[in-house]
Design a protein around this motif. Sequence first.
Motif, PDB file in Angstrom:
ATOM      1  N   GLN A 258       0.821  -1.215   0.000  1.00  0.00           N
ATOM      2  CA  GLN A 258       0.000   0.000   0.000  1.00  0.00           C
ATOM      3  C   GLN A 258       0.851   1.258   0.000  1.00  0.00           C
ATOM      4  OE1 GLN A 258      -3.270  -0.034   2.894  1.00  0.00           O
ATOM      5  NE2 GLN A 258      -2.832  -2.173   3.297  1.00  0.00           N
ATOM      6  N   ASP A 259       0.919   1.904  -1.153  1.00  0.00           N
ATOM      7  CA  ASP A 259       1.533   3.225  -1.265  1.00  0.00           C
ATOM      8  C   ASP A 259       2.953   3.262  -0.682  1.00  0.00           C
ATOM      9  OD1 ASP A 259       1.375   5.828  -2.126  1.00  0.00           O
ATOM     10  OD2 ASP A 259       0.570   6.590  -0.238  1.00  0.00           O
ATOM     11  N   VAL A 260       3.764   2.308  -1.097  1.00  0.00           N
ATOM     12  CA  VAL A 260       5.128   2.206  -0.557  1.00  0.00           C
ATOM     13  C   VAL A 260       6.108   3.041  -1.381  1.00  0.00           C
ATOM     14  CG1 VAL A 260       7.088   0.603  -0.372  1.00  0.00           C
ATOM     15  CG2 VAL A 260       4.870  -0.002   0.614  1.00  0.00           C
ATOM     16  N   SER A 261       6.902   3.855  -0.678  1.00  0.00           N
ATOM     17  CA  SER A 261       7.970   4.618  -1.330  1.00  0.00           C
ATOM     18  C   SER A 261       9.259   4.394  -0.558  1.00  0.00           C
ATOM     19  CB  SER A 261       7.665   6.120  -1.307  1.00  0.00           C
ATOM     20  OG  SER A 261       6.479   6.385  -2.010  1.00  0.00           O
ATOM     21  N   LEU A 262      10.343   4.175  -1.280  1.00  0.00           N
ATOM     22  CA  LEU A 262      11.656   4.093  -0.629  1.00  0.00           C
ATOM     23  C   LEU A 262      12.734   4.248  -1.687  1.00  0.00           C
ATOM     24  CD1 LEU A 262      13.096   1.021  -1.156  1.00  0.00           C
ATOM     25  CD2 LEU A 262      11.298   0.370   0.392  1.00  0.00           C
ATOM     26  N   SER A 263      13.931   4.591  -1.246  1.00  0.00           N
ATOM     27  CA  SER A 263      15.029   4.583  -2.214  1.00  0.00           C
ATOM     28  C   SER A 263      16.253   3.932  -1.580  1.00  0.00           C
ATOM     29  CB  SER A 263      15.328   5.990  -2.731  1.00  0.00           C
ATOM     30  OG  SER A 263      15.805   6.767  -1.694  1.00  0.00           O
ATOM     31  N   VAL A 264      16.964   3.204  -2.414  1.00  0.00           N
ATOM     32  CA  VAL A 264      18.163   2.492  -1.962  1.00  0.00           C
ATOM     33  C   VAL A 264      19.335   3.027  -2.772  1.00  0.00           C
ATOM     34  CG1 VAL A 264      19.257   0.213  -1.767  1.00  0.00           C
ATOM     35  CG2 VAL A 264      16.782   0.437  -1.430  1.00  0.00           C
ATOM     36  N   GLU A 265      20.400   3.405  -2.063  1.00  0.00           N
ATOM     37  CA  GLU A 265      21.590   3.965  -2.731  1.00  0.00           C
ATOM     38  C   GLU A 265      22.435   2.845  -3.334  1.00  0.00           C
ATOM     39  OE1 GLU A 265      22.183   7.284  -2.713  1.00  0.00           O
ATOM     40  OE2 GLU A 265      20.302   7.491  -1.583  1.00  0.00           O
ATOM     41  N   ALA A 266      23.238   3.223  -4.335  1.00  0.00           N
ATOM     42  CA  ALA A 266      24.163   2.247  -4.922  1.00  0.00           C
ATOM     43  C   ALA A 266      25.122   1.762  -3.836  1.00  0.00           C
ATOM     44  CB  ALA A 266      24.945   2.906  -6.054  1.00  0.00           C
ATOM     45  N   GLY A 267      25.342   0.476  -3.780  1.00  0.00           N
ATOM     46  CA  GLY A 267      26.298  -0.089  -2.823  1.00  0.00           C
ATOM     47  C   GLY A 267      25.733  -0.315  -1.437  1.00  0.00           C
ATOM     48  N   GLU A 268      24.446  -0.012  -1.263  1.00  0.00           N
ATOM     49  CA  GLU A 268      23.850  -0.192   0.059  1.00  0.00           C
ATOM     50  C   GLU A 268      23.396  -1.638   0.289  1.00  0.00           C
ATOM     51  OE1 GLU A 268      21.250   2.970   2.668  1.00  0.00           O
ATOM     52  OE2 GLU A 268      20.628   2.668   0.628  1.00  0.00           O
ATOM     53  N   LEU A 269      23.444  -2.067   1.538  1.00  0.00           N
ATOM     54  CA  LEU A 269      22.841  -3.335   1.952  1.00  0.00           C
ATOM     55  C   LEU A 269      21.579  -2.932   2.717  1.00  0.00           C
ATOM     56  CD1 LEU A 269      22.734  -6.362   2.479  1.00  0.00           C
ATOM     57  CD2 LEU A 269      24.508  -6.107   4.186  1.00  0.00           C
ATOM     58  N   PHE A 270      20.434  -3.074   2.046  1.00  0.00           N
ATOM     59  CA  PHE A 270      19.177  -2.533   2.572  1.00  0.00           C
ATOM     60  C   PHE A 270      18.264  -3.681   2.977  1.00  0.00           C
ATOM     61  CE2 PHE A 270      15.008  -0.675   2.531  1.00  0.00           C
ATOM     62  CZ  PHE A 270      15.179   0.660   2.856  1.00  0.00           C
ATOM     63  N   GLY A 271      17.728  -3.642   4.168  1.00  0.00           N
ATOM     64  CA  GLY A 271      16.879  -4.729   4.670  1.00  0.00           C
ATOM     65  C   GLY A 271      15.414  -4.348   4.709  1.00  0.00           C
ATOM     66  N   LEU A 272      14.583  -5.255   4.249  1.00  0.00           N
ATOM     67  CA  LEU A 272      13.136  -5.075   4.348  1.00  0.00           C
ATOM     68  C   LEU A 272      12.670  -6.078   5.399  1.00  0.00           C
ATOM     69  CD1 LEU A 272      10.886  -3.488   2.938  1.00  0.00           C
ATOM     70  CD2 LEU A 272      10.702  -5.345   1.292  1.00  0.00           C
ATOM     71  N   ILE A 273      12.260  -5.553   6.543  1.00  0.00           N
ATOM     72  CA  ILE A 273      11.968  -6.427   7.677  1.00  0.00           C
ATOM     73  C   ILE A 273      10.461  -6.439   7.914  1.00  0.00           C
ATOM     74  CG2 ILE A 273      12.642  -6.934  10.074  1.00  0.00           C
ATOM     75  CD1 ILE A 273      15.123  -6.282   8.462  1.00  0.00           C
TER      76      ILE A 273
ATOM     77  N   SER B  75      20.123  -5.404  12.266  1.00  0.00           N
ATOM     78  CA  SER B  75      21.297  -4.618  12.658  1.00  0.00           C
ATOM     79  C   SER B  75      22.475  -4.842  11.706  1.00  0.00           C
ATOM     80  CB  SER B  75      21.705  -4.979  14.085  1.00  0.00           C
ATOM     81  OG  SER B  75      22.019  -6.350  14.124  1.00  0.00           O
ATOM     82  N   LEU B  76      22.394  -5.864  10.844  1.00  0.00           N
ATOM     83  CA  LEU B  76      23.489  -6.153   9.916  1.00  0.00           C
ATOM     84  C   LEU B  76      23.367  -5.353   8.615  1.00  0.00           C
ATOM     85  CD1 LEU B  76      23.335 -10.001  10.499  1.00  0.00           C
ATOM     86  CD2 LEU B  76      24.993  -8.416  11.484  1.00  0.00           C
ATOM     87  N   CYS B  77      22.277  -4.603   8.481  1.00  0.00           N
ATOM     88  CA  CYS B  77      22.044  -3.827   7.246  1.00  0.00           C
ATOM     89  C   CYS B  77      22.508  -2.384   7.436  1.00  0.00           C
ATOM     90  CB  CYS B  77      20.542  -3.800   6.935  1.00  0.00           C
ATOM     91  SG  CYS B  77      19.828  -5.431   6.701  1.00  0.00           S
ATOM     92  N   ASP B  78      22.780  -1.702   6.299  1.00  0.00           N
ATOM     93  CA  ASP B  78      23.116  -0.275   6.376  1.00  0.00           C
ATOM     94  C   ASP B  78      21.882   0.519   6.774  1.00  0.00           C
ATOM     95  OD1 ASP B  78      25.730  -0.671   5.493  1.00  0.00           O
ATOM     96  OD2 ASP B  78      25.069  -0.717   3.401  1.00  0.00           O
ATOM     97  N   ARG B  79      20.773   0.207   6.091  1.00  0.00           N
ATOM     98  CA  ARG B  79      19.488   0.834   6.441  1.00  0.00           C
ATOM     99  C   ARG B  79      18.409  -0.231   6.350  1.00  0.00           C
ATOM    100  NH1 ARG B  79      17.240   5.247   3.476  1.00  0.00           N
ATOM    101  NH2 ARG B  79      18.189   4.301   1.644  1.00  0.00           N
ATOM    102  N   ILE B  80      17.300   0.044   7.026  1.00  0.00           N
ATOM    103  CA  ILE B  80      16.213  -0.931   7.037  1.00  0.00           C
ATOM    104  C   ILE B  80      14.871  -0.235   6.859  1.00  0.00           C
ATOM    105  CG2 ILE B  80      17.169  -2.845   8.363  1.00  0.00           C
ATOM    106  CD1 ILE B  80      16.483  -1.486  10.878  1.00  0.00           C
TER     107      ILE B  80
END
Length: 300
Positions: A18-33, A194-199
């Motif tokens: 539902q109406d999800v917005s996000l951005s992930v930078e190049a080289g990032e380890l991004f977690g969807l929890i 906690s192992l991700c750059d951003r979540i």
Amino acid sequence: MIEVENISKAYGETRAVQDVSLSVEAGELFGLIGPDGAGKTTLFKILVTLLLPDAGRATVAGRDVVKDFRALRSMVGYMPGRFSLYPDLSVEENLHFFATVFGTTIAANYNLIREIYVQLEPFKNRRAGALSGGMKQKLALCCALIHKPEVLFLDEPTTGVDAVSRKEFWEMLGSLKKRGLTILVSTPYMDEASLCDRIALMQTGKLLAIDTPSGVEKLFKKPLFAVKANDTYRLIQDLRQAPFTITCYAFGEFLHLTTRDGFSEQQIAHYLAERQHQAVEIRPIEAGIEDSFMDLMQHG
Ligand SMILES: Nc1ncnc2c1ncn2[C@@H]1O[C@H](COP(=O)(O)OP(=O)(O)OP(=O)(O)O)[C@@H](O)[C@H]1O
């Protein structure tokens, strides 16, 4: 590297995303929890061009997930949660199959998978279906990497895998990140956050928060105590009925107690002493990522 703008997807009455917005930078380890059914798989399938969104737009590596789906498919690596391997093919045959589908060879990109594949090599003639959970997961990762993608999508890669393999898997992700890969990984395990750059924390199709792990911890603003006594079952019952309690959950050997403002450790101790609890320990603590998540999931 990944831009998601107001993406929505429903299956009949079920609003999966539902109406999800996000951005992930190049080289990032991004977690969807998020827990089961949060919409993680649906969002992943949209981003790897396997499902069309109902609304919104998204780009991966500058390509639109709807208009540029053909070009995008060779730029992303996708490890689905289930059924990504052919159980009757051997380890080597599976890898060869995925390389061929993308018009490449194992040898051409061996460099990228070497670190992981050396652990599989002794079993290269074994049927994939006969591998352990941890080995299957390593092979699936090799298969997702064999065409040298720019972005890697890993949907619940550690679900159903033992603790040692989970740890090894996250170490592998760390070394892939060092090679410059952008990685989006989903997991229902909050300790992996906690192992991700951003979540991003997702629940029933919506994002509740996007931040660094320490940023998510800081979202927790209420008083928090760790509490222990000799009868944990009775302790949790009594604390949940206490006038100062907002929430009380078991966290390992301690209970984590969130209270209304203005209640002290002494008042909690007094309340428990009145109820004959023995060997009581109470101390104020800083919120961890799981405390923040539980709070966000409860209050949005
Ligand atoms: N093909 C489908 N048809 C109908 N409903 C679906 C379909 N796929 C998913 N759903 C529903 O959409 C919601 C989101 O599911 P999704 O699989 O995206 O979540 P998830 O976070 O990946 O969870 P899981 O770990 O269970 O895969 C759930 O309520 C699920 O039952």
